[in-house]
Scaffold this motif. Structure first.
Motif, PDB file in Angstrom:
ATOM      1  N   ASP A  37      -0.525  -3.982   3.905  1.00 47.88           N
ATOM      2  CA  ASP A  37      -1.825  -3.816   4.551  1.00 47.88           C
ATOM      3  C   ASP A  37      -1.786  -4.455   5.938  1.00 47.88           C
ATOM      4  OD1 ASP A  37      -4.439  -3.361   5.132  1.00 47.88           O
ATOM      5  OD2 ASP A  37      -5.266  -4.648   3.558  1.00 47.88           O
ATOM      6  N   ARG A  38      -2.084  -3.664   6.989  1.00 49.07           N
ATOM      7  CA  ARG A  38      -1.994  -4.126   8.368  1.00 49.07           C
ATOM      8  C   ARG A  38      -3.288  -4.752   8.878  1.00 49.07           C
ATOM      9  NH1 ARG A  38       1.817  -1.604  11.645  1.00 49.07           N
ATOM     10  NH2 ARG A  38       0.297  -1.652  13.363  1.00 49.07           N
ATOM     11  N   ARG A  39      -4.415  -4.503   8.272  1.00 53.97           N
ATOM     12  CA  ARG A  39      -5.700  -4.845   8.884  1.00 53.97           C
ATOM     13  C   ARG A  39      -5.876  -6.334   9.168  1.00 53.97           C
ATOM     14  NH1 ARG A  39      -9.472  -2.020   4.590  1.00 53.97           N
ATOM     15  NH2 ARG A  39      -7.857  -2.999   3.289  1.00 53.97           N
ATOM     16  N   PRO A  40      -5.541  -7.239   8.246  1.00 54.68           N
ATOM     17  CA  PRO A  40      -5.718  -8.660   8.592  1.00 54.68           C
ATOM     18  C   PRO A  40      -4.863  -9.089   9.777  1.00 54.68           C
ATOM     19  CG  PRO A  40      -5.435  -8.369   6.226  1.00 54.68           C
ATOM     20  CD  PRO A  40      -5.095  -7.070   6.858  1.00 54.68           C
ATOM     21  N   PHE A  41      -3.711  -8.514   9.922  1.00 59.33           N
ATOM     22  CA  PHE A  41      -2.804  -8.928  10.991  1.00 59.33           C
ATOM     23  C   PHE A  41      -3.172  -8.269  12.320  1.00 59.33           C
ATOM     24  CE2 PHE A  41      -0.732  -9.076   6.881  1.00 59.33           C
ATOM     25  CZ  PHE A  41      -0.350 -10.408   6.829  1.00 59.33           C
ATOM     26  N   GLU A  42      -3.778  -7.098  12.269  1.00 58.11           N
ATOM     27  CA  GLU A  42      -4.296  -6.497  13.493  1.00 58.11           C
ATOM     28  C   GLU A  42      -5.451  -7.323  14.044  1.00 58.11           C
ATOM     29  OE1 GLU A  42      -5.259  -2.611  12.188  1.00 58.11           O
ATOM     30  OE2 GLU A  42      -3.268  -1.771  12.649  1.00 58.11           O
ATOM     31  N   ILE A 101       0.813  -1.225   0.000  1.00 56.09           N
ATOM     32  CA  ILE A 101       0.000   0.000   0.000  1.00 56.09           C
ATOM     33  C   ILE A 101       0.840   1.266   0.000  1.00 56.09           C
ATOM     34  CG2 ILE A 101      -1.923  -1.143   1.171  1.00 56.09           C
ATOM     35  CD1 ILE A 101      -1.026   0.181   3.767  1.00 56.09           C
ATOM     36  N   ASP A 102       2.165   1.170   0.225  1.00 57.99           N
ATOM     37  CA  ASP A 102       2.969   2.404   0.227  1.00 57.99           C
ATOM     38  C   ASP A 102       4.432   2.071  -0.004  1.00 57.99           C
ATOM     39  OD1 ASP A 102       3.333   5.262   0.594  1.00 57.99           O
ATOM     40  OD2 ASP A 102       4.349   4.745   2.470  1.00 57.99           O
ATOM     41  N   ILE A 103       5.124   2.960  -0.745  1.00 60.03           N
ATOM     42  CA  ILE A 103       6.575   2.887  -0.971  1.00 60.03           C
ATOM     43  C   ILE A 103       7.166   4.191  -0.465  1.00 60.03           C
ATOM     44  CG2 ILE A 103       8.415   2.687  -2.682  1.00 60.03           C
ATOM     45  CD1 ILE A 103       6.478   1.132  -4.457  1.00 60.03           C
ATOM     46  N   ARG A 110       1.941 -10.494  16.549  1.00 60.73           N
ATOM     47  CA  ARG A 110       2.616  -9.205  16.630  1.00 60.73           C
ATOM     48  C   ARG A 110       3.769  -9.113  15.631  1.00 60.73           C
ATOM     49  NH1 ARG A 110       2.921  -8.736  23.248  1.00 60.73           N
ATOM     50  NH2 ARG A 110       0.747  -8.065  23.578  1.00 60.73           N
ATOM     51  N   LEU A 111       4.499 -10.216  15.490  1.00 58.85           N
ATOM     52  CA  LEU A 111       5.619 -10.231  14.545  1.00 58.85           C
ATOM     53  C   LEU A 111       5.104 -10.070  13.112  1.00 58.85           C
ATOM     54  CD1 LEU A 111       8.681 -10.544  14.321  1.00 58.85           C
ATOM     55  CD2 LEU A 111       8.343 -13.016  14.102  1.00 58.85           C
ATOM     56  N   SER A 112       4.017 -10.742  12.788  1.00 55.15           N
ATOM     57  CA  SER A 112       3.428 -10.590  11.446  1.00 55.15           C
ATOM     58  C   SER A 112       2.963  -9.163  11.220  1.00 55.15           C
ATOM     59  CB  SER A 112       2.259 -11.561  11.272  1.00 55.15           C
ATOM     60  OG  SER A 112       2.700 -12.903  11.345  1.00 55.15           O
ATOM     61  N   LEU A 113       2.445  -8.550  12.277  1.00 52.18           N
ATOM     62  CA  LEU A 113       2.031  -7.154  12.151  1.00 52.18           C
ATOM     63  C   LEU A 113       3.244  -6.254  11.934  1.00 52.18           C
ATOM     64  CD1 LEU A 113      -0.346  -5.192  12.257  1.00 52.18           C
ATOM     65  CD2 LEU A 113       0.011  -5.021  14.731  1.00 52.18           C
ATOM     66  N   ASP A 114       4.352  -6.577  12.600  1.00 49.68           N
ATOM     67  CA  ASP A 114       5.577  -5.799  12.376  1.00 49.68           C
ATOM     68  C   ASP A 114       6.104  -5.984  10.959  1.00 49.68           C
ATOM     69  OD1 ASP A 114       5.493  -4.849  14.945  1.00 49.68           O
ATOM     70  OD2 ASP A 114       6.876  -6.349  15.747  1.00 49.68           O
ATOM     71  N   TYR A 115       5.896  -7.165  10.385  1.00 52.98           N
ATOM     72  CA  TYR A 115       6.375  -7.434   9.034  1.00 52.98           C
ATOM     73  C   TYR A 115       5.630  -6.617   7.983  1.00 52.98           C
ATOM     74  CZ  TYR A 115       9.176 -11.414  10.600  1.00 52.98           C
ATOM     75  OH  TYR A 115      10.114 -12.211  11.201  1.00 52.98           O
ATOM     76  N   THR A 116       4.533  -5.986   8.362  1.00 55.71           N
ATOM     77  CA  THR A 116       3.835  -5.144   7.395  1.00 55.71           C
ATOM     78  C   THR A 116       4.627  -3.886   7.053  1.00 55.71           C
ATOM     79  OG1 THR A 116       2.597  -4.043   9.176  1.00 55.71           O
ATOM     80  CG2 THR A 116       1.584  -5.990   8.139  1.00 55.71           C
ATOM     81  N   VAL A 117       5.625  -3.556   7.868  1.00 55.39           N
ATOM     82  CA  VAL A 117       6.554  -2.459   7.568  1.00 55.39           C
ATOM     83  C   VAL A 117       7.904  -3.086   7.268  1.00 55.39           C
ATOM     84  CG1 VAL A 117       7.679  -0.382   8.420  1.00 55.39           C
ATOM     85  CG2 VAL A 117       5.300  -0.847   9.023  1.00 55.39           C
ATOM     86  N   ILE A 118       8.389  -2.917   6.032  1.00 53.94           N
ATOM     87  CA  ILE A 118       9.658  -3.502   5.597  1.00 53.94           C
ATOM     88  C   ILE A 118      10.723  -2.415   5.656  1.00 53.94           C
ATOM     89  CG2 ILE A 118      10.879  -4.641   3.704  1.00 53.94           C
ATOM     90  CD1 ILE A 118       8.194  -5.740   2.781  1.00 53.94           C
ATOM     91  N   ARG A 119      11.816  -2.696   6.369  1.00 51.37           N
ATOM     92  CA  ARG A 119      12.896  -1.733   6.561  1.00 51.37           C
ATOM     93  C   ARG A 119      14.179  -2.252   5.925  1.00 51.37           C
ATOM     94  NH1 ARG A 119      11.101   1.941  10.309  1.00 51.37           N
ATOM     95  NH2 ARG A 119       9.283   1.262  11.540  1.00 51.37           N
ATOM     96  N   SER A 120      15.098  -1.337   5.663  1.00 47.91           N
ATOM     97  CA  SER A 120      16.363  -1.717   5.027  1.00 47.91           C
ATOM     98  C   SER A 120      17.260  -2.424   6.034  1.00 47.91           C
ATOM     99  CB  SER A 120      17.071  -0.471   4.476  1.00 47.91           C
ATOM    100  OG  SER A 120      18.332  -0.816   3.939  1.00 47.91           O
TER     101      SER A 120
END
Length: 430
Positions: free
Chosen positions: A114-119, A94-96, A213-223
């Motif tokens: 998208d965070r909603r399913p994991f929330e 959903i965002d870059i 919680r870990l899956s929810l954190d995976y919704t944000v991908i960092r370098s």
């Protein structure tokens, strides 16, 4: 010899043919003698006698300097680390948060899924965790109640057994009390097992919560590293499959590796000099800017390539100015050592004869001496001489073909052999 010609006014037709031929020969002989004799006498022009003059040559001074010993090769640049960015969950992009080709820092946000399913999954897991905690508390309360009852039944059974032994109560009543106490003890054991099961279920549910919680954190991908981003393969709105879809790559370019190969014959020398200290590697990219980048030799392969008889080496270059780029070819120079105070002459000065290599040394009287030399090392356009010449002497670099020991030379390239004497044997012409 003088010759006088009389003018005879006789028609050619009036003379016989034989007399006309004799007259023509006499006139030709007189003309030839008159032309050959000059006022000064003798033969004119340049004679065979006299000095041919000094031979023009190009010379150079023998120098003394520190000479580096290098091995040249062609290598290519590799990123210090090249990471493939993939998602660990399946979700919609959903965002870059960056642009293609940007330099990013470690921990910088790159993509958002998208965070909603994991929330929702996390909320459900937390609810189940609360339920399991309540069940554990209930099982512990049940155990406490049954344990108290078992203790009472045990005491009652002991009293009934004592009264039965004294004949106050029937033996059957004592046995019934003992059976009831044993049954209550079994209930206590069952309660303890139920508590252990509830605790295990609670631990599993806690793990489920952490996983959510870990899956929810995976919704944000960092370098994961500092580096430069590559091409983005998925656009906003695309579906990202866990551990399959490559979003892009990040290459670390500070530092970089420069990989190259050298003939295996140099391996023993390289290992010997590596034991003495770190070897320096210089890389020059094959582009318009020829500024070299320096690094250190950090890797020697554990096997020689039998197909090419070469050994693979790798240097680490800091690349602070980011001149070297992964995938780029570069001219590599591996410095093995430096020869201090070496005697150096241009390679053109060294000639090869039947007795070996030699040079022509120009003496102070402008004559040359043929002197044998021993060559130790070739470095670019120069050679290092072990024996034969000294620093400061002058050697011939061009024009050796017209020289022999004792020949006189000049550095005036306009001079030519044979211009020294103009006269011949008969003196000068007027």
């Amino acid at each position: 010899m003088y010759c006088t010609l009389w003018s005879v006014n006789v028609s050619r037709r009036a003379l016989p043919v034989s007399l006309w031929l004799l007259a023509s020969l006499a006139v030709g002989a007189c003309g030839s003698n008159t032309s050959a004799a000059g006022p000064g006498g003798g033969r004119g022009g340049r004679g065979r006698g006299g000095d041919a003059g000094p031979a023009p040559v190009v010379t150079a001074k023998v120098s003394e300097k520190d000479v580096p010993v290098d091995i040249a090769a062609i290598g290519n640049v590799e990123g210090y680390a090249v990471i493939s960015i993939r998602s660990q969950i399946t979700a919609q992009l959903i965002d870059i948060s960056f642009r293609e080709g940007d330099f990013v820092k470690q921990g910088q946000q790159l993509f958002t899924l998208d965070r909603r399913p994991f929330e929702a999954a996390l909320a459900q897991a937390e609810a189940n965790l609360t339920r399991d905690r309540a069940l554990l508390a209930q099982a512990e309360a049940q155990l406490a109640r049954d344990a108290a009852s078992a203790e009472y039944q045990q005491l009652a059974a002991e009293r009934q057994s004592a009264l039965s032994a004294r004949g106050i109560v029937a033996k059957d009543a004592a046995e019934q009390a003992r059976a009831q106490a044993d049954a209550t003890g079994a209930v206590v054991k069952a309660d303890k097992a139920a508590i252990e099961s509830a605790r295990a279920q609670l631990t599993a549910q806690e793990a489920a919560v952490e996983n959510s919680r870990l899956s929810l954190d995976y919704t944000v991908i960092r370098s994961p590293i500092d580096g430069r981003t590559g091409t983005i393969n998925v656009k906003v709105g695309g579906l990202v499959t866990a551990n399959q879809t490559e979003l892009m790559t990040v290459a670390r370019v500070q530092p970089v590796f420069v990989t190259f190969t050298v003939p295996a014959v140099h391996l023993s020398t390289i290992k010997q000099h590596m034991a003495d200290g770190t070897l320096t590697v210089t890389a020059v990219p094959q582009d318009g800017d020829n500024q070299p980048a320096s690094g250190k030799l950090t890797f020697v392969d554990n096997a020689v390539d039998m197909t090419t008889d070469t050994i693979k080496l790798k240097a680490t270059v800091p690349n602070d100015d980011r001149r070297l780029w992964p995938g780029q070819f570069a001219r590599v120079s591996l410095r093995l050592t430096t020869l201090p105070h070496a005697i150096v002459v241009p390679s053109q000065a060294v000639q090869t004869g039947q007795d070996g290599q030699y040079v022509f040394v120009v003496k102070p009287d402008s004559t040359v001496e043929q002197r044998p030399v021993t060559i130790a090392q070739r470095v670019d356009q120069d050679v290092v001489v072990d024996t034969g010449v000294r620093a400061g002497e002058t050697v011939v670099t061009e024009g050796q073909l017209r020289l022999e020991p004792g020949s006189r030379v000049t550095t005036d390239l306009n001079a030519a052999p044979g211009r020294g004497q103009r006269g011949g044997r008969g003196g000068r012409a007027r």
